[in-house]
Design a protein around this motif. Structure first.
Motif, short mmCIF file in Angstrom:
data_model
loop_
_atom_site.label_atom_id
_atom_site.label_comp_id
_atom_site.label_asym_id
_atom_site.label_seq_id
_atom_site.Cartn_x
_atom_site.Cartn_y
_atom_site.Cartn_z
N MET A 1 91.22 13.27 9.54
CA MET A 1 92.64 13.52 9.43
C MET A 1 92.89 14.69 8.49
O MET A 1 92.15 14.91 7.56
N ASN A 5 98.40 14.77 8.17
CA ASN A 5 98.32 13.41 8.70
C ASN A 5 98.42 12.38 7.58
O ASN A 5 99.10 11.35 7.73
N TRP A 6 97.73 12.62 6.47
CA TRP A 6 97.77 11.67 5.36
C TRP A 6 99.15 11.64 4.72
O TRP A 6 99.59 10.60 4.25
N THR A 58 83.39 16.14 8.65
CA THR A 58 84.36 15.24 8.04
C THR A 58 83.73 14.53 6.85
O THR A 58 82.66 13.95 6.97
N CYS A 60 83.83 11.55 4.25
CA CYS A 60 84.39 10.20 4.11
C CYS A 60 83.95 9.60 2.78
O CYS A 60 82.87 9.88 2.28
N ALA A 83 93.09 10.68 -0.18
CA ALA A 83 92.65 11.31 1.06
C ALA A 83 93.33 12.65 1.26
O ALA A 83 92.69 13.64 1.62
N ASN A 89 88.36 11.32 4.19
CA ASN A 89 88.87 10.13 4.86
C ASN A 89 88.33 8.85 4.24
O ASN A 89 87.12 8.69 4.16
N PHE A 106 94.46 2.51 8.05
CA PHE A 106 93.15 2.83 7.51
C PHE A 106 92.05 2.32 8.43
O PHE A 106 92.19 1.30 9.09
N ARG A 107 90.92 3.03 8.45
CA ARG A 107 89.72 2.58 9.15
C ARG A 107 89.11 1.48 8.31
O ARG A 107 88.72 1.70 7.17
N TRP A 130 79.26 6.53 9.01
CA TRP A 130 80.43 7.35 8.68
C TRP A 130 80.11 8.51 7.75
O TRP A 130 81.03 9.22 7.33
#
Length: 136
Positions: A1, A5-6, A58, A60, A83, A89, A106-107, A130
Motif C-alpha cells: 500500500m 492508501n494508509w 514491499t 513489511c 505504515a 506494510n 489490516f492483513r 511476507w
C-alpha cells in the motif's frame, strides 16, 4: 500500500464496531472444537513454504498480538500511522483467534501450534512469506 492508501485507512478508523455474530454461530466454527482452536500441522515445522510474497520491494513489519488488546482503535491508528510514515506494510501476527484489527483493513495472519516450537515455526514461516524485516 502507498502512503495515500494508509491515509485512507487512518481516515476510516472509527470507534464503531461491527455486530458480534459469534453468539448466533456458536458451535459452527471448527476452531471452537478445541481450546485455543489454533492448530499447526504435524511434521511441517521445518518445511519451507514453496512460495513467498511475490513483491520483494514491499517492506513489511510484523505486529505480534498475544492477548486481546483493550484499545484496538488506538492500536489500529498507531499501526496505520507507522505504515504511512515509514512506507511499510504491517502484518498482524495474531496468536489469538480474533484480534479485532481485521475490521480496519489490516492483513492478519493467525499463528497456531500446540507447542512453543510449533508456534515459533509457524510465525517464522509467516515472516518468511511476507519478507517481514522486524516484529514488534
Amino acid at each position: 500500500m502507498t502512503q495515500k492508501n494508509w491515509a485512507s485507512v487512518v481516515a476510516s478508523i472509527t470507534p464503531l464496531e461491527p455486530y458480534d455474530l459469534d453468539g448466533m454461530i456458536d458451535g459452527l466454527k471448527p476452531a471452537q472444537a478445541k481450546p485455543n482452536g489454533l492448530t499447526f500441522p504435524q511434521g511441517i515445522e521445518n518445511t519451507p513454504l514453496p512460495l513467498s510474497f511475490e513483491d520483494e520491494t514491499t517492506v513489511c513489519f510484523g505486529a505480534r498480538i498475544t492477548k486481546d488488546t483493550p484499545n484496538r482503535l488506538k492500536l489500529a491508528m498507531m499501526l496505520a500511522q507507522m505504515a504511512a510514515e515509514k512506507g511499510a506494510n504491517p502484518v498482524i501476527l495474531s496468536h489469538v483467534e480474533y484480534c479485532g484489527l481485521e475490521q480496519y483493513g489490516f492483513r492478519v495472519e493467525r499463528i497456531g501450534g500446540a507447542t512453543e516450537a510449533e508456534i515459533a515455526a509457524c510465525e517464522a514461516q509467516v515472516c518468511d512469506f511476507w519478507n517481514i524485516v522486524m516484529v514488534i
